[in-house]
Write an enzyme that holds these catalytic residues in place. Sequence first.
Site, PDB file in Angstrom:
ATOM      1  N   ARG A 165       0.857  -1.178   0.000  1.00  0.00           N
ATOM      2  CA  ARG A 165       0.000   0.000   0.000  1.00  0.00           C
ATOM      3  C   ARG A 165       0.899   1.235   0.000  1.00  0.00           C
ATOM      4  O   ARG A 165       2.037   1.182   0.451  1.00  0.00           O
ATOM      5  CB  ARG A 165      -0.896   0.022   1.241  1.00  0.00           C
ATOM      6  CG  ARG A 165      -1.812  -1.189   1.383  1.00  0.00           C
ATOM      7  CD  ARG A 165      -2.604  -1.114   2.683  1.00  0.00           C
ATOM      8  NE  ARG A 165      -3.527  -2.234   2.838  1.00  0.00           N
ATOM      9  CZ  ARG A 165      -3.253  -3.357   3.470  1.00  0.00           C
ATOM     10  NH1 ARG A 165      -2.053  -3.522   4.028  1.00  0.00           N
ATOM     11  NH2 ARG A 165      -4.151  -4.317   3.572  1.00  0.00           N
ATOM     12  N   LYS A 174      -1.981  -2.354   8.101  1.00  0.00           N
ATOM     13  CA  LYS A 174      -3.096  -1.835   8.886  1.00  0.00           C
ATOM     14  C   LYS A 174      -3.154  -2.502  10.249  1.00  0.00           C
ATOM     15  O   LYS A 174      -2.829  -3.687  10.386  1.00  0.00           O
ATOM     16  CB  LYS A 174      -4.414  -2.070   8.140  1.00  0.00           C
ATOM     17  CG  LYS A 174      -4.540  -1.280   6.843  1.00  0.00           C
ATOM     18  CD  LYS A 174      -5.869  -1.562   6.181  1.00  0.00           C
ATOM     19  CE  LYS A 174      -6.038  -0.740   4.917  1.00  0.00           C
ATOM     20  NZ  LYS A 174      -7.349  -1.014   4.258  1.00  0.00           N
ATOM     21  N   HIS A 227      -2.872   2.361  -5.884  1.00  0.00           N
ATOM     22  CA  HIS A 227      -3.589   1.099  -5.703  1.00  0.00           C
ATOM     23  C   HIS A 227      -3.675   0.320  -7.015  1.00  0.00           C
ATOM     24  O   HIS A 227      -3.835  -0.898  -6.997  1.00  0.00           O
ATOM     25  CB  HIS A 227      -4.983   1.367  -5.140  1.00  0.00           C
ATOM     26  CG  HIS A 227      -5.289   0.530  -3.939  1.00  0.00           C
ATOM     27  ND1 HIS A 227      -4.537   0.558  -2.781  1.00  0.00           N
ATOM     28  CD2 HIS A 227      -6.267  -0.391  -3.712  1.00  0.00           C
ATOM     29  CE1 HIS A 227      -5.041  -0.291  -1.906  1.00  0.00           C
ATOM     30  NE2 HIS A 227      -6.074  -0.887  -2.444  1.00  0.00           N
ATOM     31  N   ARG A 233      -0.888  -1.996  -6.936  1.00  0.00           N
ATOM     32  CA  ARG A 233      -1.177  -3.099  -6.000  1.00  0.00           C
ATOM     33  C   ARG A 233      -2.127  -4.101  -6.663  1.00  0.00           C
ATOM     34  O   ARG A 233      -1.936  -5.315  -6.550  1.00  0.00           O
ATOM     35  CB  ARG A 233      -1.766  -2.529  -4.721  1.00  0.00           C
ATOM     36  CG  ARG A 233      -2.090  -3.534  -3.632  1.00  0.00           C
ATOM     37  CD  ARG A 233      -2.379  -2.779  -2.337  1.00  0.00           C
ATOM     38  NE  ARG A 233      -3.167  -3.528  -1.388  1.00  0.00           N
ATOM     39  CZ  ARG A 233      -2.663  -4.363  -0.482  1.00  0.00           C
ATOM     40  NH1 ARG A 233      -1.357  -4.571  -0.434  1.00  0.00           N
ATOM     41  NH2 ARG A 233      -3.455  -4.989   0.370  1.00  0.00           N
ATOM     42  N   HIS A 255      -4.042  -9.200   3.560  1.00  0.00           N
ATOM     43  CA  HIS A 255      -5.485  -9.246   3.775  1.00  0.00           C
ATOM     44  C   HIS A 255      -5.809 -10.176   4.943  1.00  0.00           C
ATOM     45  O   HIS A 255      -5.259 -11.275   5.033  1.00  0.00           O
ATOM     46  CB  HIS A 255      -6.213  -9.760   2.530  1.00  0.00           C
ATOM     47  CG  HIS A 255      -6.254  -8.772   1.409  1.00  0.00           C
ATOM     48  ND1 HIS A 255      -6.502  -9.130   0.100  1.00  0.00           N
ATOM     49  CD2 HIS A 255      -6.083  -7.427   1.393  1.00  0.00           C
ATOM     50  CE1 HIS A 255      -6.481  -8.049  -0.662  1.00  0.00           C
ATOM     51  NE2 HIS A 255      -6.224  -7.008   0.102  1.00  0.00           N
ATOM     52  N   TYR A 313      -9.826 -10.549  -6.827  1.00  0.00           N
ATOM     53  CA  TYR A 313      -8.851 -10.548  -7.919  1.00  0.00           C
ATOM     54  C   TYR A 313      -9.014 -11.757  -8.817  1.00  0.00           C
ATOM     55  O   TYR A 313      -8.637 -11.710  -9.995  1.00  0.00           O
ATOM     56  CB  TYR A 313      -7.424 -10.502  -7.353  1.00  0.00           C
ATOM     57  CG  TYR A 313      -7.126  -9.229  -6.607  1.00  0.00           C
ATOM     58  CD1 TYR A 313      -6.849  -8.056  -7.299  1.00  0.00           C
ATOM     59  CD2 TYR A 313      -7.136  -9.188  -5.220  1.00  0.00           C
ATOM     60  CE1 TYR A 313      -6.587  -6.885  -6.619  1.00  0.00           C
ATOM     61  CE2 TYR A 313      -6.869  -8.020  -4.536  1.00  0.00           C
ATOM     62  CZ  TYR A 313      -6.600  -6.870  -5.241  1.00  0.00           C
ATOM     63  OH  TYR A 313      -6.344  -5.707  -4.570  1.00  0.00           O
TER      64      TYR A 313
END
Length: 272
Positions: free
Chosen positions: A116, A140, A216, A219, A242, A251
Site C-alpha cells: 500500500r 493496517k 492502488h 497493487r 489481507h 482478484y
Amino acid sequence: MTDLAAVGAADIEAHLARLRGGDADHPPLAVSSAARAASAVRGLHRFALREGMAGADPGRDVRPPAPPRRLPRALPVDAVVRLLETAGPVTATGEAAPRALRDRALLEFLYGTGARISEAVGAAVDDLDLDAGTVLLHGKGGKTRLVPVGGYAAEALRAWLVRGRPALLAAGRGTAAVFVNARGGRLTRQGAWTVLRAAAERAGLPVDGPEAVSPHTLRHSYATHLLDGGADVRVVQELLGHASVTTTQVYTLVTVERLREVYATAHPRAHG
C-alpha cells in the site's frame, strides 16, 4: 391498507423488484436506494411482530440487493513496464538524477511488493534486506508482514540508496525512511501520488477519470499478475496483508475475465 399479518416474504421480494425495475411513473431505484427501502420494510415488519400486529416476520430472510462488485483495475504487464521505465528524467549528462532514482525505486517497490502507498512511504531502511530479497511492511492495525522484493525492485532500490538517497538526505535532519523528499524528510503519501502521476503522464496512461492510474492500481496489478502466473490465492492473501481470503478473491474475478478473453480469441469453437 395492507394487512401486515398477510404479507409474506414473496410479497416483499416482489415489492423490491418493482422498486429496482421502476414503472411508467417511477424511475428505477439505484441499488443503494433500494437497499435503504429494504431496510425500512424489514424494520416495519420487525416492529409489527414485536407489537403483536403479525405472527411472523416475513422480512427476516429477505436480503437487500447487493451493489455490483467493482473489479479492481489492473494494468497490462506492458503498460506497467512502460510506466516503470519512464519513472524519472535524467540529467544533461545522461545520468539519473537523485529524484529520478527515487521515483524509479518507489514505483518498482510498489509494483514489486504489492505494498500500500502508506506502507511504502512508511518503510524504513532497516526494514529492507536486499541481500535476502525481502522487506518488512507495516500494514493496517499495526500488523507486519515479510514479503519478497523482486530483482528489478532490488536493483532500483540499491541504486537509490547508494547514489540518490544520500544527496537528498543531506538537505534534512536525517530520517530512517527509505523514500525521502527534496528537503531530506520522509516522502509523504501526496508526494508519492505526484511521482506516480508524473510517470503515468510520461507513459501515456490516464491520470484523470475512472481509469486514472493510482498507487492502488499497481497493487491491483501486482495481485492480478501473480494470480495470472499461477500463484495460489492464499499466498497472494498473505502477500497483500489481507485478513480474509474473501478480500483477495475479488482478484480471481479479474483473472477469470482474462481467461474468457483468451478463450474467446484463441479457441476455434468459442463462437457459435
